[in-house]
Design an enzyme around this catalytic site. Structure first.
Site, short mmCIF file in Angstrom:
data_model
loop_
_atom_site.label_atom_id
_atom_site.label_comp_id
_atom_site.label_asym_id
_atom_site.label_seq_id
_atom_site.Cartn_x
_atom_site.Cartn_y
_atom_site.Cartn_z
N ASN A 150 0.86 -1.19 0.00
CA ASN A 150 0.00 0.00 0.00
C ASN A 150 0.90 1.24 0.00
O ASN A 150 1.47 1.59 1.02
CB ASN A 150 -0.90 -0.03 1.24
CG ASN A 150 -1.81 1.18 1.33
OD1 ASN A 150 -1.84 2.01 0.40
ND2 ASN A 150 -2.54 1.30 2.42
N LYS B 252 0.07 4.23 -0.20
CA LYS B 252 -0.60 5.39 0.42
C LYS B 252 -0.36 6.63 -0.46
O LYS B 252 -0.29 6.49 -1.68
CB LYS B 252 -0.11 5.57 1.86
CG LYS B 252 -0.25 4.27 2.67
CD LYS B 252 -0.10 4.44 4.15
CE LYS B 252 -0.28 3.08 4.84
NZ LYS B 252 -0.25 3.16 6.28
N HIS C 102 -9.60 1.18 4.74
CA HIS C 102 -8.32 1.29 5.45
C HIS C 102 -8.50 2.18 6.68
O HIS C 102 -9.32 3.10 6.67
CB HIS C 102 -7.26 1.88 4.51
CG HIS C 102 -5.89 1.81 5.09
ND1 HIS C 102 -5.42 2.76 5.96
CD2 HIS C 102 -4.91 0.88 4.95
CE1 HIS C 102 -4.19 2.41 6.33
NE2 HIS C 102 -3.85 1.29 5.74
N GLU D 207 -6.91 4.56 7.73
CA GLU D 207 -6.77 6.00 7.46
C GLU D 207 -8.04 6.56 6.83
O GLU D 207 -8.40 7.72 7.07
CB GLU D 207 -5.52 6.24 6.60
CG GLU D 207 -4.26 6.01 7.43
CD GLU D 207 -3.10 5.34 6.71
OE1 GLU D 207 -3.06 5.37 5.46
OE2 GLU D 207 -2.23 4.78 7.41
N GLU E 265 -5.51 -4.98 10.33
CA GLU E 265 -4.46 -4.00 10.59
C GLU E 265 -4.76 -3.27 11.91
O GLU E 265 -5.56 -2.32 11.93
CB GLU E 265 -4.41 -2.96 9.46
CG GLU E 265 -4.13 -3.53 8.10
CD GLU E 265 -3.51 -2.49 7.17
OE1 GLU E 265 -2.41 -2.74 6.68
OE2 GLU E 265 -4.11 -1.43 6.97
N GLY F 7 2.41 2.20 10.87
CA GLY F 7 3.35 3.31 10.74
C GLY F 7 4.04 3.68 12.04
O GLY F 7 4.67 4.74 12.13
N SER G 118 3.39 -2.15 10.33
CA SER G 118 4.84 -2.19 10.57
C SER G 118 5.47 -3.53 10.18
O SER G 118 6.38 -4.01 10.87
CB SER G 118 5.16 -1.81 12.02
OG SER G 118 4.75 -0.48 12.28
P1 13P Z 1 2.99 0.43 7.65
O1 13P Z 1 3.52 -0.86 7.03
O2 13P Z 1 3.70 1.64 7.17
O3 13P Z 1 2.89 0.31 9.14
O4 13P Z 1 1.48 0.59 7.11
C1 13P Z 1 0.62 -0.48 7.20
C2 13P Z 1 -0.59 -0.18 6.43
O5 13P Z 1 -1.39 0.67 6.81
C3 13P Z 1 -0.81 -0.91 5.17
O6 13P Z 1 -2.07 -0.68 4.64
#
Ligand code: 13P
Length: 251
Positions: A12, A14, A96, A98, A168, A174, A214
């Site tokens: 992803n 983002k 997601h 976010e 997740e 993150g 992560s």
């Molecule tokens: P990170 O791998 O940066 O923690 O993000 C995970 C994520 O949100 C994947 O969709």
């Protein structure tokens, strides 16, 4: 992971990348070598979907990171599943954390998006996961089962082959605080049991449940060993050449 389910890794991206940076990612993915027994899908910003689809090898899937719940119309700023399909992409990430927490998307809206994307022939990666305070309050199961139900209620029985569920935990995204393989497995096992009880044992056995939060080249192999972890959804680490190791984590 159980061998009957094909290992699945999503990158992803983002809201990251320029054409030049995407060329770099495509370069290391093309060089690989990538495990032919793993599915790989890249989640690409909307404006680069077409570019990435044209340049990535056909063996690597392309996913939008969001879409709207209807085919077309006066919805400024949105994109539809039909548009995603029109440029040749096959997948969409929905719900997601976010989208949920920064943009206020509700369980109900995410369910409607899942329904429409599936009806238009896209494959979907719906995401669920609890926040830190919810975990600390002992509410992890309640939260993820509620989120999952809103999605599952919208999945027609004949569409389960087009669904990969991503767990997740929000506190792991993150932050560098990966869930331990045991913590992740515990939730994945419960999600699979929930699917067995509420959908069918067959759907529970065949549906891939991937972990995100992560994931790195250092921790991906331990996670992949767990019985109910069928791959990963990777943010930051999917932008770097080390991502190849994550794709190959089940080898
Ligand atoms: P990170 O791998 O940066 O923690 O993000 C995970 C994520 O949100 C994947 O969709």
């Amino acid at each position: 992971m159980a061998s009957a389910r094909k290992f699945f890794v999503g990158g992803n991206w983002k809201m990251n990348g320029t054409k030049a940076e995407i060329d770099g990612i495509i370069g290391f993915l093309t060089a690989g070598p990538l495990d032919p027994n793993a599915d790989l899908v890249c989640g690409v910003p909307a404006c680069y979907l077409d570019y990435a689809r044209q340049k990535l090898p056909a063996t690597i899937g392309v996913a939008a990171q969001n879409c709207y719940k209807v085919a077309k119309g006066a919805f400024t700023g949105e994109i539809s599943p039909a548009m995603i399909k029109d440029i040749g992409a096959e997948w969409v990430i929905l719900g997601h954390s976010e989208r949920r927490n920064v943009f206020g998307e509700s369980d109900a809206l995410i369910g409607e998006k899942v329904a429409h994307a599936l009806s238009e022939g896209l494959k979907v990666i719906p995401c669920i996961g609890e926040k830190l305070e919810e975990r600390e309050a002992g509410k992890t199961e309640e939260v993820v089962f509620t989120q999952l139900k809103a999605i599952v209620d919208k999945i027609p029985a004949d569409k389960w082959d087009s669904v990969v569920i991503a767990y997740e935990p929000v506190w792991a995204i993150g932050t560098g605080k990966t869930a331990t393989p045991q913590q992740a497995q515990e939730v994945h096992g419960k999600l699979r049991q929930w699917l067995s009880d509420n959908v069918s044992p067959d759907v529970a056995q065949k549906t891939r449940i991937i972990y995100g939060g992560s994931v790195t080249a250092d921790n991906c192999r331990e996670l992949a060993k767990e019985a109910d972890i069928d791959g990963s959804l990777v943010g930051g680490a999917s932008l770097k050449p080390d991502f190849v190791h994550i794709v190959n984590a089940s080898q």
